[in-house]
Write a protein that holds these residues in place. Structure first.
Motif, PDB file in Angstrom:
ATOM      1  N   ASP A 175      17.583  42.749   9.306  1.00 19.88           N
ATOM      2  CA  ASP A 175      17.968  43.494   7.989  1.00 19.88           C
ATOM      3  C   ASP A 175      18.126  43.052   6.910  1.00 19.88           C
ATOM      4  N   TRP A 176      17.209  42.009   6.873  1.00 19.06           N
ATOM      5  CA  TRP A 176      16.888  41.848   5.612  1.00 19.06           C
ATOM      6  C   TRP A 176      16.595  43.271   4.449  1.00 19.06           C
ATOM      7  N   ALA A 177      17.410  42.963   3.488  1.00 22.09           N
ATOM      8  CA  ALA A 177      18.018  43.740   1.687  1.00 22.09           C
ATOM      9  C   ALA A 177      16.716  44.314   1.485  1.00 22.09           C
ATOM     10  N   TYR A 178      16.142  43.177   1.208  1.00 28.61           N
ATOM     11  CA  TYR A 178      14.890  42.900  -0.069  1.00 28.61           C
ATOM     12  C   TYR A 178      14.336  44.482   0.669  1.00 28.61           C
ATOM     13  N   PRO A 179      13.260  44.446   1.342  1.00 28.31           N
ATOM     14  CA  PRO A 179      12.589  46.086   1.467  1.00 28.31           C
ATOM     15  C   PRO A 179      13.454  46.819   1.766  1.00 28.31           C
ATOM     16  N   ALA A 180      14.210  47.427   1.653  1.00 32.02           N
ATOM     17  CA  ALA A 180      15.503  48.866   1.406  1.00 32.02           C
ATOM     18  C   ALA A 180      15.615  49.022   0.274  1.00 32.02           C
ATOM     19  N   LEU A 181      16.089  47.699  -0.823  1.00 33.25           N
ATOM     20  CA  LEU A 181      15.961  47.765  -2.242  1.00 33.25           C
ATOM     21  C   LEU A 181      15.414  48.149  -2.735  1.00 33.25           C
ATOM     22  N   LEU A 182      14.209  48.040  -2.672  1.00 38.46           N
ATOM     23  CA  LEU A 182      12.471  48.060  -2.887  1.00 38.46           C
ATOM     24  C   LEU A 182      11.591  49.252  -2.938  1.00 38.46           C
ATOM     25  N   LYS A 183      12.446  49.951  -2.074  1.00 39.05           N
ATOM     26  CA  LYS A 183      11.660  51.427  -1.738  1.00 39.05           C
ATOM     27  C   LYS A 183      12.240  52.383  -2.770  1.00 39.05           C
ATOM     28  N   SER A 184      14.088  52.084  -2.436  1.00 36.86           N
ATOM     29  CA  SER A 184      14.813  52.810  -3.342  1.00 36.86           C
ATOM     30  C   SER A 184      14.591  52.773  -5.038  1.00 36.86           C
ATOM     31  N   ILE A 185      14.478  51.802  -5.478  1.00 34.87           N
ATOM     32  CA  ILE A 185      13.917  50.909  -6.984  1.00 34.87           C
ATOM     33  C   ILE A 185      12.986  52.263  -7.431  1.00 34.87           C
ATOM     34  N   ALA A 186      11.712  52.120  -6.281  1.00 37.05           N
ATOM     35  CA  ALA A 186      10.211  52.969  -6.211  1.00 37.05           C
ATOM     36  C   ALA A 186      10.951  54.264  -6.734  1.00 37.05           C
ATOM     37  N   THR A 187      11.592  54.754  -5.765  1.00 38.57           N
ATOM     38  CA  THR A 187      11.968  56.468  -6.483  1.00 38.57           C
ATOM     39  C   THR A 187      12.790  56.192  -7.603  1.00 38.57           C
ATOM     40  N   ALA A 188      12.845  55.734  -8.378  1.00 39.78           N
ATOM     41  CA  ALA A 188      13.371  55.583  -9.310  1.00 39.78           C
ATOM     42  C   ALA A 188      12.070  55.649 -10.715  1.00 39.78           C
ATOM     43  N   ASP A 189      10.844  55.338  -9.661  1.00 38.62           N
ATOM     44  CA  ASP A 189       9.607  55.024 -10.621  1.00 38.62           C
ATOM     45  C   ASP A 189      10.178  54.266 -11.924  1.00 38.62           C
ATOM     46  N   PRO A 190      11.124  52.886 -12.364  1.00 37.29           N
ATOM     47  CA  PRO A 190      11.352  52.334 -13.094  1.00 37.29           C
ATOM     48  C   PRO A 190      10.024  51.918 -14.132  1.00 37.29           C
ATOM     49  N   ALA A 191       9.558  51.821 -15.238  1.00 38.33           N
ATOM     50  CA  ALA A 191       8.971  50.979 -16.113  1.00 38.33           C
ATOM     51  C   ALA A 191       7.594  49.101 -15.739  1.00 38.33           C
ATOM     52  N   ARG A 409      24.703  44.219   3.469  1.00 36.59           N
ATOM     53  CA  ARG A 409      25.896  43.447   3.225  1.00 36.59           C
ATOM     54  C   ARG A 409      26.734  44.680   3.023  1.00 36.59           C
ATOM     55  N   LYS A 410      27.867  45.319   2.699  1.00 36.76           N
ATOM     56  CA  LYS A 410      28.935  45.852   1.760  1.00 36.76           C
ATOM     57  C   LYS A 410      29.883  45.212   2.253  1.00 36.76           C
ATOM     58  N   GLY A 411      30.430  44.760   0.862  1.00 38.89           N
ATOM     59  CA  GLY A 411      32.090  44.262   1.211  1.00 38.89           C
ATOM     60  C   GLY A 411      32.868  45.201   0.243  1.00 38.89           C
ATOM     61  N   LYS A 412      34.117  44.935   0.416  1.00 40.61           N
ATOM     62  CA  LYS A 412      35.106  45.524  -0.610  1.00 40.61           C
ATOM     63  C   LYS A 412      35.241  45.363  -1.807  1.00 40.61           C
ATOM     64  N   PRO A 413      35.390  46.395  -2.447  1.00 36.60           N
ATOM     65  CA  PRO A 413      35.762  45.536  -4.766  1.00 36.60           C
ATOM     66  C   PRO A 413      36.660  45.198  -4.769  1.00 36.60           C
ATOM     67  N   VAL A 414      36.434  44.401  -5.400  1.00 35.44           N
ATOM     68  CA  VAL A 414      37.675  43.932  -6.111  1.00 35.44           C
ATOM     69  C   VAL A 414      37.514  44.497  -7.367  1.00 35.44           C
ATOM     70  N   THR A 415      38.912  44.976  -8.422  1.00 35.35           N
ATOM     71  CA  THR A 415      38.540  46.067  -9.866  1.00 35.35           C
ATOM     72  C   THR A 415      39.765  45.230 -10.642  1.00 35.35           C
ATOM     73  N   SER A 416      39.832  46.338 -12.369  1.00 33.12           N
ATOM     74  CA  SER A 416      39.818  45.787 -13.010  1.00 33.12           C
ATOM     75  C   SER A 416      41.837  45.699 -12.902  1.00 33.12           C
ATOM     76  N   ASP A 417      41.785  46.312 -11.761  1.00 30.89           N
ATOM     77  CA  ASP A 417      43.785  46.982 -11.559  1.00 30.89           C
ATOM     78  C   ASP A 417      44.266  45.571 -10.557  1.00 30.89           C
ATOM     79  N   VAL A 418      43.169  44.492  -9.841  1.00 30.03           N
ATOM     80  CA  VAL A 418      44.002  43.286  -9.858  1.00 30.03           C
ATOM     81  C   VAL A 418      44.048  42.053 -10.473  1.00 30.03           C
ATOM     82  N   THR A 419      43.918  42.511 -11.567  1.00 25.22           N
ATOM     83  CA  THR A 419      43.104  41.167 -12.624  1.00 25.22           C
ATOM     84  C   THR A 419      43.733  41.420 -13.916  1.00 25.22           C
ATOM     85  N   THR A 420      44.087  40.833 -14.451  1.00 27.01           N
ATOM     86  CA  THR A 420      44.434  40.469 -16.258  1.00 27.01           C
ATOM     87  C   THR A 420      43.147  40.031 -17.373  1.00 27.01           C
TER      88      THR A 420
END
Length: 462
Positions: A175-191, A409-420
């Protein structure tokens, strides 16, 4: 090679031993002297050959031990408006033939010398123009591909950012992430694609290079790729696959395959552990600076990279975006023993952060940490960092994007409301890439998951 060298050492040793044995009949004291001298000579030659191969003009192992056809892939060595560099690799030593033109009906032919690594730099191209090309006689891919040069004064375009695309030691995770990420990037047609480093699991891991090239041929054949050198790319470490061949590297394969035009001083052309791999280019009204973070000495004012950063940033025209790309994460957060979070950085950051502030760099894309992180940093909020004459106190926006490899992988976020921590926005341990949109004086940064859904969204103005 080592077997031949060892054989020569032993042959020379035996000849010298025979000489001293025969001579010792007349001069007995030569037995002790001769044996010691021969042993010392053999040890010295062995150490010197190891040091020379390890630290001086390291030869890319891909040049003699790579078993795959790869490519094509693109990057710039000159002005993105008028040049394009096309690369491909053949496992056999042959001439490379390229046909290219504005239409498929009118093609010019260019041929390389007999080699394995083929690199053709097209020049005097028209800005903002689509070109077609194909490789002749290349069995892996002889189909047509397209690329588009940068427009004059481009003020609206997208580019992708990804980092740490390691694939688990030369044999990719199921379940290597890179191929899936690259496929998704390609749909955005970056320069083009910006990579924050560690494109491979190890620079000396030839299978890891093959995994990367095999996963990304269609996108990299049409979108230039620019990588900041990472510690895995330029180091020699343990290869996960014990059947793989391992050689000293020190960035030799990175330079061999990617061939960027580094702005290192004369005398640093050879591939060594001390070579600086820093460079820059301008696309539209955006200046991209790629910084080498291989070791802390690369950040010191006595290092040529420091002078280069000072010079090129000072020369960026007013109104241009200043974007720095590097591997080591200068700014990040760390969880302490009591469960709170604090800002973290190291010696490299202490030297480089003041330079980024002094020259009002807008955005830094960094990797190394296999996470996403979004922090707007100010030197005045960070008393542990030195200040330079001319410090601005402006906000430098840091995006860590090191979630491009290993398992999905997908983990839980840490947001600005838990740190100063001042300027901290979000941290998340998830597979992701960034899509960056330049809209004149506005920049939109979207962090996206492999399926293209939104992880984070940031908009700020020049």
């Amino acid at each position: 090679m080592w077997a031949i060298t060892a054989g020569l050492f032993f042959t020379i040793t035996e000849i010298l031993h025979l000489f001293f044995f025969l001579a010792s009949a007349a001069y007995p004291w030569l037995i002790i002297f001769g044996t010691g001298q021969v042993s010392a000579l053999v040890i010295f030659i062995g150490i010197w050959r190891w040091l020379k191969g390890r630290f001086f003009n390291v030869i890319p192992s891909a040049s003699f031990a790579y078993d795959f056809d790869e490519g094509p892939w693109l990057h710039w060595r000159g002005d993105p408006r008028s040049t394009m560099t096309i690369n491909w690799f053949t496992k056999e030593t042959v001439p490379g033939v390229l046909e290219w033109g504005k239409t498929r009906a009118e093609l010019k032919k260019v041929e390389t010398s007999v080699a394995k690594m083929h690199r053709i730099e097209l020049e005097n191209l028209d800005p903002g123009t689509k070109y077609h090309y194909r490789l002749i006689g290349f069995s892996k891919d002889s189909s047509f591909h397209e690329f588009t040069t940068a427009p004059d004064n481009a003020i609206e375009f997208n580019f992708g950012v990804i980092g740490d695309t390691q694939n688990g030691g030369g044999a990719s995770q199921p379940d290597w992430a890179y191929p899936a990420l690259l496929k998704s990037i390609a749909t955005a047609d970056p320069a083009f694609i910006v990579h924050t480093g560690d494109i491979t699991d190890q620079g000396n891991d030839l299978r890891s290079w093959h995994e990367i090239f095999s996963a990304s041929p269609q996108l990299l054949a049409s979108k230039p790729l620019h990588v900041a050198p990472g510690n895995h790319d330029t180091g020699t470490n343990k290869i996960g696959d014990e059947t793989a061949r391992k050689y000293p590297d020190e960035g030799a394969n990175f330079d061999y395959f990617l061939g960027y035009k580094y702005h290192t001083p004369q005398g640093e052309d050879e591939i060594t552990p001390f070579r600086g791999r820093y460079y820059s280019f301008t696309y539209g009204h955006c200046f991209f600076l790629f910084i080498d973070t291989q070791n802390s000495k690369m950040a010191e004012p006595s290092n040529p990279q420091w002078s280069y950063i000072e010079r090129v940033l000072a020369g960026v025209p007013a109104g241009h975006w200043k974007i720095a790309v590097m591997h080591r994460d200068l700014i990040g957060i760390k969880k302490t023993a009591d469960g709170t979070y604090r800002l973290k950085h190291d010696k490299f950051a202490s030297y480089i952060l003041p330079l980024l502030d002094k020259h009002a760099v807008d955005v830094v894309f960094q990797g190394h940490a296999h996470v996403y992180c979004n922090i707007a940093w100010k030197i005045e909020d960070d008393p542990s960092v030195i200040k330079l004459p001319g410090s601005k106190g402006n906000s430098v926006h840091f995006f860590t994007s090191g979630g491009g490899g290993n398992e999905l992988r997908k983990g839980k976020p840490v947001t600005s409301d838990v740190t100063t921590i001042p300027g901290f926005k979000r941290w998340e341990n998830s597979s992701h890439y960034l899509l960056v949109g330049i809209r004149d004086n506005q920049m939109v940064v979207e962090a996206r998951y492999p399926d293209g859904s939104l992880l984070d969204h940031v908009v700020f103005k020049k």
